[in-house]
Design an enzyme around this catalytic site. Sequence first.
Site, PDB file in Angstrom:
ATOM      1  N   ASN A  83      10.510  12.151   2.922  1.00 37.87           N
ATOM      2  CA  ASN A  83       9.931  11.094   3.752  1.00 37.87           C
ATOM      3  C   ASN A  83       9.829  11.565   5.200  1.00 37.87           C
ATOM      4  OD1 ASN A  83       9.299   8.023   4.116  1.00 37.87           O
ATOM      5  ND2 ASN A  83      10.792   8.492   5.713  1.00 37.87           N
ATOM      6  N   GLU A 136       4.649  11.569   3.266  1.00 34.44           N
ATOM      7  CA  GLU A 136       3.760  11.583   4.429  1.00 34.44           C
ATOM      8  C   GLU A 136       3.414  13.007   4.854  1.00 34.44           C
ATOM      9  OE1 GLU A 136       6.048   7.757   4.384  1.00 34.44           O
ATOM     10  OE2 GLU A 136       6.593   9.887   4.221  1.00 34.44           O
ATOM     11  N   ASP A 152       8.047  -2.992  22.819  1.00 30.88           N
ATOM     12  CA  ASP A 152       7.317  -2.597  21.625  1.00 30.88           C
ATOM     13  C   ASP A 152       5.816  -2.673  21.874  1.00 30.88           C
ATOM     14  OD1 ASP A 152       6.850  -1.869  18.888  1.00 30.88           O
ATOM     15  OD2 ASP A 152       8.804  -2.716  18.420  1.00 30.88           O
TER      16      ASP A 152
END
Length: 421
Positions: free
Chosen positions: A133, A196, A246
Amino acid sequence: MLGEILQNFDDLVVIRKEVKKELEITKYLLKYRDRPVLFESVDGWKVAGNIWSTRERIAKFLNTDKSGLIHLIAGAMENPVPCKTVETAPFLENSTNDFSLLELPVPKYYPKDGGPYFTSAMVIAKDDNGFVNMSFHRMMVRDEKTAAIRLVPRHLYAMWKDRAEHGEELDVRIVVGNPIHLLLAGATSTAYGISELEIASKLSELAFGKPVEVIELGGIPVPVESEFVFEAKITPELVDEGPFVDITGTYDYVRKQPLVVFERMYHVDEPIFHALLPGGYEHFMLMGLPKEPQIYASVKRVVPKVHGVRLTEGGAMWLHAVVSITKQHDGDGKNAILAAFAGHPSLKHVVVVDEDIDIYDDRDVEWAVATRFQADRDLVIIPNARGSSLDPSAEKSLTAKWGIDATKPLDRKEEFERAKL
């Protein structure tokens, strides 16, 4: 490597004076929001930000155009291929366990941030079955060798939790300073078991005709095109993480998150640290671009002719979208709205337009709304739906979603013809 990539940008801004990593970097990245910025000296290190802050720059690097990006990313997500394992990498030239995270150019971006933050770092881990991952995770530096890592309940979280429940640490590699095909792949959401890294490898094949090259570092594959690499362990211990700005430009709150222990650092000669501005255009691109193919695929299941999808910068490339279709039946516009929400559950607002509207031109989209939309018949409102935890107006992630069908009625199309020369 990043230095070679930056030299090919004709709009590069170079800051030659010494710049402080606390707040001062942010001022320049905000000033040149859509231009790449290279800082020659931040505590003696080179730093770059806003590298991938426009669609045009990303598309050009990947040998396509902005409308082709969605198909390039979709092709990689649908057809991952193995990476090529090699024996050496430039970052192996410099290796040490005598380092301090506090002496690296890790910025504190905003005054209320909990501390300096790794924002462009991707974490690579391998489970017991060999699944690899690679994903983005912000990390707040706490001291010379530790940081708090934000883990949302996805793949790395599952791998960490499996170890933590047995009192064990999760061995990881942390990479900083990677080209865009790796970054886009690291930002994708895939099924567990699809790596990925292999999505990045396919993206590299499509763009450059060759797979991604990796080197095995303690049994974990690491892209050779990394500026910095860290051997680290995510421990079962939980510590405070946050506040942090964020994607919406608002502060996320403090949570208990896992503690990361950094053990060894590698870097290339004259490395460039990638400072990814929270809530900046580069942040938008990396989070939003991998979501556009998912919306496209979802809409295409209900409307055969879909021409494009754009998550808008005004919606932080997360909450607002524009979808271009060719209607074949009345009602296609509303079906496209519902399908867009299904394709990206965090989506809050979508506008569906005809193929003659340029979805990358906000004025053209607004013109379509002004001339082809009537609120009493073309507005879709969905109350109390699951939305984005990043939306400060949502309550417990529940939000009202709304879609605008700004397409021409099929039986009156000639009345909406645009004048042309």
